[in-house]
Design an enzyme around this catalytic site. Structure first.
Site, mmCIF file in Angstrom:
data_model
loop_
_atom_site.group_PDB
_atom_site.id
_atom_site.type_symbol
_atom_site.label_atom_id
_atom_site.label_comp_id
_atom_site.label_asym_id
_atom_site.label_seq_id
_atom_site.Cartn_x
_atom_site.Cartn_y
_atom_site.Cartn_z
ATOM 1 N N HIS A 199 4.908 5.296 -10.293
ATOM 2 C CA HIS A 199 3.826 6.452 -10.921
ATOM 3 C C HIS A 199 4.875 7.877 -10.644
ATOM 4 C CE1 HIS A 199 0.649 3.649 -11.110
ATOM 5 N NE2 HIS A 199 1.319 3.038 -9.781
ATOM 6 N N ARG A 288 8.682 6.251 4.576
ATOM 7 C CA ARG A 288 7.794 5.923 5.798
ATOM 8 C C ARG A 288 8.066 3.917 5.209
ATOM 9 N NH1 ARG A 288 2.572 5.485 7.171
ATOM 10 N NH2 ARG A 288 1.994 6.786 9.324
#
Ligand code: PPS
Length: 568
Positions: A199, A288
Site C-alpha cells: 500500500h 519489526r
C-alpha cells in the site's frame, strides 16, 4: 559494506547436452516425487539462490546448522534445507545411490546422490531453529505433521528448473538479476522482501530506504509458499504491478522469488539476507517482527519485535548485505503525506489502518481511503476478497442418524435458492455415500475418508463462491476440525449441531436402522455401538423436538445473516 560483486553465483545445473543425457539415464533411477515445499527449495538450490549449498544438507551440516547456524565448514547458514522422505522410501536406498527428483507431474528436475540418511530429532530441530517445539508455529507444525520421518542428504545435479506458467517475465534467477543490475549499472540495490500486498506506506518506506542508501530498489516478493491464510500470489503480483508504476522511472524493478518461507523470524531474516546477497543485492530492508509466525500456543509472540533486526545486524558482514531499517510510516492528515512515525513533529492527526482493519473493511465491503492505498490495488483486493455476503461458504450439519439433518438441509437449500445470488449444492450423507463414497463402510477409517471427501468438495465449492450444504453424521470431532480448516482457507464454515437426542432418534427410527442396530444386525452404529463426539462450539445448535422443520431452517438463515454471509 563493499559494493556487490556482480560476478555469477555458482549454479548446480549441468549443460543442456549433459542434462538431456542425464534425463534419459535418470528415467531408470528410483525417484522421489517432490513436495511443493521441496520444489521451491530445489529451485533455489539449483539456481544459486541458496549458494553456497551444493545440495540437500548432509547430516553433519544439518547438525551444525541446527545448533550453530553454520555449515560444518563454518559458513553462515541459518535454515536446514533438508529432503524429508517417508521411512518406506528411505529403507529401499543404499548410500552412494543416485535418485531422480521429480516434480508433481513426474518431470525429472534433478538427481541427488544420497550420501546421508538419518532420522532427525524434530523436537530438537524445532527448538533450535524456530525457538520452541510449539505446533502453533507453522514451520513446526509442518515439521511434525507433514515432513517425512527420514532426511536424505547429498549433492544435487540440476537438470531443469521447475516450470512456471505464471508471470514468467517477472521470474529471475540470481544470475539473471545480477546481469540485469550490471547492465543498468546498478551498483547498490536495496531489496524489499514481502508476502503481503503493498500500500502507500510501503511504497513510501521502500523509496525512502533506497534514497537513504543511495541505491536502486528491488521489490522482491515471495511467491513460493508464505504464511497460511495470506493473499494468494496471483492477486499480489497484480497489485505489485500497479504499485511499481508509482516509483520514479528506472529507479525500481520487481522480481518474484519462489521461496518457501518458514516464518522463522530472526533466523529467517538472516536467511533472506543471504538469499538477497546471492541475487546481487547490497542492502536488505528488515522490519519489526520480520517473517513473524504469529502467536504461540500460550497466546504470546514467538519472537521479540526487534530480534530479527538484532540477529541480522550481528551477522551483517558475513551475510554480505547491509540492513536497512524498516521505517513505520504513518499518514499525517494536515500535511497530506506519509512520515516515519518516530519523526513526526507538532500536534498533528496521524492516520493508520491496521492489517486486521483492512481485512474487515474488505470483507464488509467498506470504504478504503485513497490516502491508504492505490485504487488499482484496492480494486484487485476487492475482486479476490469480495464482501462476505458474496463469498462462498459451507453449512455443515452434524448429528445422529434420523436427527433431522437431511430434512433441515433440504429446507435450507430451498430457502437459499429462493434468495438467489449464489449456486447451492447439497452434499447429503446418503447422496454422498451413493455417488462419492459407494465403496466405503462405517469403520472409523472409512467414515473419516467419507467426511474428508465431503470436506474437499465443499472447500472447492466454497473457494469458487458457491454455498455447500453438507449433512453427514460426521461423528468425530477431530475430522470435523480438519474439514473446518480446509474450508476456512476459502470462506466461512458454519457448523450446525442437530442436537436431537439418541433416545428421540431411536423412537422415530424412520429407516428402521436403530432396531437392526439394537439386534446387532448393523454393527458400529453411531450412538448405539459407535461413538459420537458432541460438538463443543458449533456456530449453531438446533433442537428438533417439537419444532417445525421450517423453523429449524429459519434459525440457520438467521445465523447466516448474523454472520454477514447473506444480506439481511
Ligand atoms: S458418516 O459417519 O458421517 O460417514 O455417516 P454418513 O455418511 O452420514 O452416513 C450415515 C447414513 O448411513 C446409514 N447407516 C449408518 N449410520 C451410522 N452408523 C452405521 N453403522 C450405519 N450404517 C448405515 C444411516 O442411514 C445414515 O443416514 P442418516 O441420513 O444420517 O440417517
Amino acid at each position: 559494506m563493499p559494493e556487490q560483486s556482480l560476478a555469477p553465483v555458482p549454479e548446480l545445473y549441468v549443460s543442456y547436452e549433459s542434462a538431456q543425457k542425464l534425463k534419459s539415464e535418470a528415467a531408470d533411477l528410483i525417484s522421489w516425487d517432490l513436495t511443493p515445499r521441496q520444489i521451491c527449495d530445489l529451485e533455489l538450490l539449483m539456481n544459486g539462490g541458496f549458494a553456497p549449498l551444493k545440495g540437500f544438507l548432509p547430516e553433519a551440516d544439518y547438525n551444525s546448522v541446527v545448533t550453530d547456524m553454520r555449515l560444518a565448514n563454518g559458513a553462515l547458514w541459518p535454515m536446514p534445507i533438508t529432503l524429508d522422505v517417508s521411512e518406506e522410501f528411505a529403507e529401499g536406498l543404499e548410500l552412494g545411490q543416485d535418485i531422480a527428483l521429480r516434480d508433481q507431474e513426474g518431470v525429472i528436475l534433478a538427481t541427488l546422490t544420497v550420501t546421508d540418511r538419518w532420522s532427525p530429532d524434530k523436537a530438537h530441530e524445532a527448538k533450535h531453529v524456530f525457538g520452541a517445539d510449539d505446533q502453533a508455529h507453522p514451520a513446526v507444525n509442518y515439521l511434525h505433521n507433514q515432513a517425512g520421518k527420514v532426511y536424505l542428504g547429498g549433492p544435487v545435479t540440476g537438470i531443469q528448473p521447475p516450470v512456471h506458467y505464471d508471470f514468467r517475465a517477472r521470474r529471475d534467477t540470481p544470475n539473471e538479476l545480477r546481469a540485469y543490475f550490471r547492465k543498468l549499472g546498478w551498483r547498490k540495490v536495496v531489496a524489499f522482501q514481502t508476502r503481503n500486498p503493498l500500500h502507500r506506506a510501503h511504497q513510501e518506506l521502500t523509496f525512502r530506504a533506497a534514497r537513504e542508501a543511495q541505491a536502486n530498489l528491488l521489490i522482491h516478493p515471495v511467491v513460493g509458499m508464505t504464511k497460511p491464510g495470506d493473499v494468494d500470489h496471483f492477486t499480489r503480483v497484480r497489485c505489485y504491478e500497479a504499485v511499481l508504476d508509482q516509483y520514479p522511472g528506472s529507479t525500481t524493478t520487481m522480481s518474484l522469488l519462489n521461496l518457501a518461507m518458514r516464518m522463522g523470524g530472526p533466523r529467517e531474516a538472516v536467511w533472506h539476507g543471504l538469499i538477497r546477497a546471492n541475487h546481487g543485492c547490497t542492502h536488505f530492508i528488515v522490519g519489526r517482527d520480520h517473517a513473524g509466525p504469529g502467536k504461540n500456543s500460550a497466546g504470546e509472540d514467538f519472537y521479540g519485535p526487534y530480534e530479527a533486526q538484532d540477529l541480522f545486524r550481528k551477522y551483517q558482514s558475513e551475510i554480505g548485505c547491509e540492513m536497512v531499517d524498516f521505517k513505520h510510516m504513518v499518514y499525517v492528515q494536515e500535511r497530506a503525506q506519509y512520515e516515519p512515525a518516530d519523526e513526526i513533529e507538532g500536534d498533528v492527526t496521524v492516520l493508520n489502518i491496521s492489517g486486521t482493519e483492512l481485512r474487515r473493511r474488505l470483507s464488509e465491503g467498506l470504504e478504503i481511503p485513497e490516502w491508504f492505498s492505490f485504487p488499482e490495488v484496492v480494486a484487485e483486493l476487492r475482486k479476490t476478497r469480495p464482501p462476505r455476503a458474496k463469498q462462498g461458504f459451507t453449512v455443515f450439519f452434524t448429528g445422529f442418524s434420523g436427527s433431522g439433518k437431511s430434512t433441515i438441509a433440504n429446507a435450507l437449500m430451498v430457502k437459499l435458492m429462493e434468495m438467489g445470488g449464489r449456486p447451492v449444492t447439497l452434499l447429503d450423507g446418503d447422496i454422498v455415500r451413493k455417488n462419492l463414497s459407494s465403496e466405503l463402510g462405517f469403520s472409523k477409517e472409512h467414515r473419516d475418508l467419507n467426511i474428508r471427501r465431503i470436506g474437499y468438495v465443499a472447500s472447492e465449492i466454497t473457494k469458487n463462491g458457491g454455498i455447500a450444504i453438507c449433512a453427514p453424521i460426521a461423528p468425530y470431532a477431530s475430522t470435523r476440525r480438519l474439514v473446518r480448516e480446509d474450508i476456512e482457507a476459502f470462506g466461512a464454515f458454519v457448523e450446525v449441531h442437530v442436537a436431537t437426542s439418541i433416545e428421540e432418534c431411536e423412537r422415530r427410527d424412520r429407516k428402521g436402522l436403530y432396531k437392526l442396530a439394537r439386534s446387532g444386525k448393523i454393527k458400529e452404529f453411531t450412538g448405539i455401538s459407535d461413538p459420537y463426539d458432541v460438538p463443543e462450539k458449533p456456530e449453531l445448535k438446533v433442537e428438533t423436538e417439537n419444532v417445525e422443520v421450517d423453523n429449524c431452517a429459519h434459525q440457520v438463515i438467521l445465523k447466516l445473516e448474523q454472520m454477514g454471509l447473506i444480506a439481511g
